[in-house]
Design a protein around this motif. Sequence first.
Motif, PDB file in Angstrom:
ATOM      1  N   SER A  52     -66.335  14.670   0.085  1.00 53.06           N
ATOM      2  CA  SER A  52     -66.469  14.938   1.515  1.00 53.06           C
ATOM      3  C   SER A  52     -65.593  16.125   1.926  1.00 53.06           C
ATOM      4  N   ILE A  53     -64.388  16.173   1.411  1.00 50.60           N
ATOM      5  CA  ILE A  53     -63.507  17.302   1.719  1.00 50.60           C
ATOM      6  C   ILE A  53     -64.150  18.609   1.242  1.00 50.60           C
ATOM      7  N   ALA A  54     -64.696  18.572   0.039  1.00 52.27           N
ATOM      8  CA  ALA A  54     -65.342  19.778  -0.499  1.00 52.27           C
ATOM      9  C   ALA A  54     -66.528  20.195   0.375  1.00 52.27           C
ATOM     10  N   ARG A  55     -67.272  19.215   0.846  1.00 54.98           N
ATOM     11  CA  ARG A  55     -68.434  19.539   1.692  1.00 54.98           C
ATOM     12  C   ARG A  55     -67.996  20.173   3.010  1.00 54.98           C
ATOM     13  N   VAL A  56     -66.959  19.632   3.609  1.00 51.39           N
ATOM     14  CA  VAL A  56     -66.482  20.181   4.882  1.00 51.39           C
ATOM     15  C   VAL A  56     -65.998  21.622   4.688  1.00 51.39           C
ATOM     16  N   LEU A  57     -65.254  21.848   3.620  1.00 55.45           N
ATOM     17  CA  LEU A  57     -64.741  23.201   3.381  1.00 55.45           C
ATOM     18  C   LEU A  57     -65.885  24.189   3.117  1.00 55.45           C
ATOM     19  N   SER A  58     -66.887  23.752   2.373  1.00 52.13           N
ATOM     20  CA  SER A  58     -68.033  24.635   2.128  1.00 52.13           C
ATOM     21  C   SER A  58     -68.749  24.952   3.433  1.00 52.13           C
ATOM     22  N   PHE A  59     -68.884  23.949   4.269  1.00 49.95           N
ATOM     23  CA  PHE A  59     -69.562  24.140   5.557  1.00 49.95           C
ATOM     24  C   PHE A  59     -68.827  25.167   6.414  1.00 49.95           C
ATOM     25  N   ARG A  60     -67.522  25.214   6.279  1.00 50.42           N
ATOM     26  CA  ARG A  60     -66.729  26.204   7.008  1.00 50.42           C
ATOM     27  C   ARG A  60     -66.852  27.585   6.402  1.00 50.42           C
ATOM     28  N   GLY A  61     -67.493  27.668   5.239  1.00 48.91           N
ATOM     29  CA  GLY A  61     -67.729  28.971   4.646  1.00 48.91           C
ATOM     30  C   GLY A  61     -66.786  29.328   3.510  1.00 48.91           C
ATOM     31  N   TYR A  62     -65.946  28.396   3.095  1.00 52.46           N
ATOM     32  CA  TYR A  62     -65.077  28.684   1.959  1.00 52.46           C
ATOM     33  C   TYR A  62     -65.873  28.577   0.673  1.00 52.46           C
ATOM     34  N   GLN A  63     -65.389  29.303  -0.340  1.00 52.11           N
ATOM     35  CA  GLN A  63     -65.953  29.133  -1.664  1.00 52.11           C
ATOM     36  C   GLN A  63     -65.176  27.983  -2.303  1.00 52.11           C
ATOM     37  N   VAL A  64     -65.880  26.929  -2.659  1.00 48.25           N
ATOM     38  CA  VAL A  64     -65.192  25.734  -3.146  1.00 48.25           C
ATOM     39  C   VAL A  64     -65.522  25.488  -4.617  1.00 48.25           C
ATOM     40  N   LEU A  65     -64.489  25.258  -5.401  1.00 46.75           N
ATOM     41  CA  LEU A  65     -64.677  24.936  -6.809  1.00 46.75           C
ATOM     42  C   LEU A  65     -64.337  23.456  -6.975  1.00 46.75           C
ATOM     43  N   ARG A  66     -65.358  22.673  -7.350  1.00 47.92           N
ATOM     44  CA  ARG A  66     -65.152  21.224  -7.467  1.00 47.92           C
ATOM     45  C   ARG A  66     -64.854  20.896  -8.909  1.00 47.92           C
ATOM     46  N   LEU A  67     -63.597  20.596  -9.188  1.00 46.05           N
ATOM     47  CA  LEU A  67     -63.215  20.394 -10.588  1.00 46.05           C
ATOM     48  C   LEU A  67     -62.994  18.926 -10.944  1.00 46.05           C
ATOM     49  N   ASN A  68     -63.586  18.556 -12.066  1.00 41.92           N
ATOM     50  CA  ASN A  68     -63.401  17.218 -12.599  1.00 41.92           C
ATOM     51  C   ASN A  68     -62.399  17.311 -13.754  1.00 41.92           C
ATOM     52  N   HIS A  69     -61.162  16.945 -13.460  1.00 43.58           N
ATOM     53  CA  HIS A  69     -60.072  17.060 -14.440  1.00 43.58           C
ATOM     54  C   HIS A  69     -60.083  15.799 -15.312  1.00 43.58           C
ATOM     55  N   VAL A  70     -61.123  15.694 -16.116  1.00 40.62           N
ATOM     56  CA  VAL A  70     -61.347  14.490 -16.918  1.00 40.62           C
ATOM     57  C   VAL A  70     -60.228  14.307 -17.945  1.00 40.62           C
ATOM     58  N   GLY A  71     -59.786  13.079 -18.100  1.00 38.74           N
ATOM     59  CA  GLY A  71     -58.774  12.776 -19.119  1.00 38.74           C
ATOM     60  C   GLY A  71     -59.444  12.708 -20.474  1.00 38.74           C
ATOM     61  N   ASP A  72     -59.590  13.865 -21.116  1.00 40.12           N
ATOM     62  CA  ASP A  72     -60.372  13.897 -22.364  1.00 40.12           C
ATOM     63  C   ASP A  72     -59.503  14.280 -23.560  1.00 40.12           C
ATOM     64  N   TRP A  73     -58.218  14.058 -23.463  1.00 41.41           N
ATOM     65  CA  TRP A  73     -57.336  14.468 -24.553  1.00 41.41           C
ATOM     66  C   TRP A  73     -56.147  13.522 -24.615  1.00 41.41           C
ATOM     67  N   GLY A  74     -55.542  13.453 -25.731  1.00 44.00           N
ATOM     68  CA  GLY A  74     -54.305  12.672 -25.778  1.00 44.00           C
ATOM     69  C   GLY A  74     -54.331  11.587 -26.830  1.00 44.00           C
TER      70      GLY A  74
END
Length: 603
Positions: free
Chosen positions: A162-184
């Motif tokens: 939702s935060i990403a959607r609001v920021l995009s609607f305001r015209g920002y370029q939004v990068l939605r990152l999934n910081h998956v725990g895939d290591w360790g």
Amino acid sequence: MYQIYQEINKQLNKALNAAFAKEALAAKKAGESLNPQLMPASKPDFGDFQVNGALTLAKKIKQPPRQIAELIVKQLQKSKEFNNLCYPPTIAGPGFINITIKNDCLSQELLRRLNDKQLGVPLVKSNDQTKEFKPIIVDFSSPNIAKEMHVGHLRSTIIGDSIARVLSFRGYQVLRLNHVGDWGTQFGMLITYLKLVIPEALTTPNLINIGDLVDFYRKAKKRFDEDEYFQKCSREEVVNLQQGKQESLKAWKLLCEQSRQEFQKIYDRLDIELCERGESFYNPFLMNVVKDLEKLGLLVEDEGAKCVFLEGIRGKEGKPLPLIIQKSDGGFNYATTDLAAIRYRLQCHPNGDGAERIIYVTDSGQSNHFSSVFQVAKRAQWIPKECKVEHVPFGLVQGEDGKKLKTRSGETVRLKELLDEAVERAKIDIEKRLHEESREETEDFIHNVSTTIGIGAVKYADLSQNRTTNYQFSFDRMLSLQGNTAPYLLYALVRIAGINRKGGNLDTTEKPLKFSQPGEWKLIRELLKFDEVILAVEEELLPNRLCSYLFELSQEFNRFYDQIPVLKAKEPERSSRLVLCQLTRDILKKGLGLLGISTLERM
Ligand code: ARG
């Protein structure tokens, strides 16, 4: 403090500043800092705005406040812009100036918004065409491979989206990152365990499903804690992986792929877009984090581990707490990866994302982690001063008993089952309603409506709470047609869309609008708050503000529609009121969309 009616507000402030400056000049105090202190009226009876600055000015120039207020009002009334915008102001109490916007201006603003794709919400880009826009990163969802995606991840997913959607609607370029725990280290254990019990699973895709994988992980962990030889093998396996040994990498990839498919099913159901960039992505940069912190003199050896001692955060015995960057066995930590990630994300292209703001959406249990990471990154000067990093924490999801959410049999709740149940319950409600109304609908219709309501209800229940508090999960409450719920709003929208359909096409360019009822003006003023609310959500990153607004708007609409005829009214009232219906519909639809909730034509 947020401004109402952005555009009107801007013009008003200009007129006020001029009037204040003139008064100060007259009193030979031009140098004084003057703030008209324009703010929304504390009560609707006082008008739209109140100006408190006359009192401050009076104090500064040592004159009676009421008199100053009168002088300012006189000045204001000399201004053409002001008179076009407002009725003659009134003075209240010791010297507050009350201002009411002219009906004509409100109607004009209403029409402007009706014909504006942004519904009155300004786009950031239009402010300054020359400025180059840097992306904003929203780091959200971020489940862990081979572990179950749990309700905490669900909250992060819904709020972050939702935060990403609001920021995009305001015209920002939004990068939605999934910081998956895939290591360790978990992979060392898991691979070692699978080698023992079902080695084929490491070379054959989809031989085991995610549920099994989670179970294997649990067993592997237990074995690890009990069995020294197993521990040794697991550690070797981690080293193999880190050194890029083919066989180990292949097994790792396979396990990741399997989890990924499961996560994707949830994202598809929730209509979530994410760019996966897991922890493993930052591996090549971890060693540099250590080296550079060392060069900066921030790194200290403590019991074989390399750490940075944190400022202002102390442990039990008053000793400063360390943030471990590299463990004594040479391994890296969750925090090390986050440090590498911050650098990468803020560094300019092509060595990074060149972001100006990073927003991390996780449970508040990670607050210390983020404040430590941010502190070290700041001390290392990896955060340029024009950039902002923020942790957006949220509370726990609890069952109705106030305890951790569990299934009836006491197990952790699986997301798939949780969503299935919401949809299933929504379906039962609809079938009951259709039966009561003796309505016949197709299977497709019922499926579509119950999916939209079920998923929408889960999302809305989460978003409508202030995220910082714990949140009690209740199917009954979230699916109720009464109160601040998704079904209530979806239903309001269906009803308004119906009125609009019956009203026929509107030509809003030709006829002048005519409003005369207090109920109309109240609705108009509520409609014109949309921009203010969106800007507030952008600043505070609290989607619940948008929820409250949408709920209030639909209630205001219902009051309007109960009291005032629309379709049966004569022209020009009929078209004017239909305009109100149309803008209410557009805003509700857009608002729900920004919460990630899809809407219905009929239900
Ligand atoms: N994988 C973590 C968890 O499940 C969340 C990661 C949040 N993002 C980050 N950059 N640390 O708790």
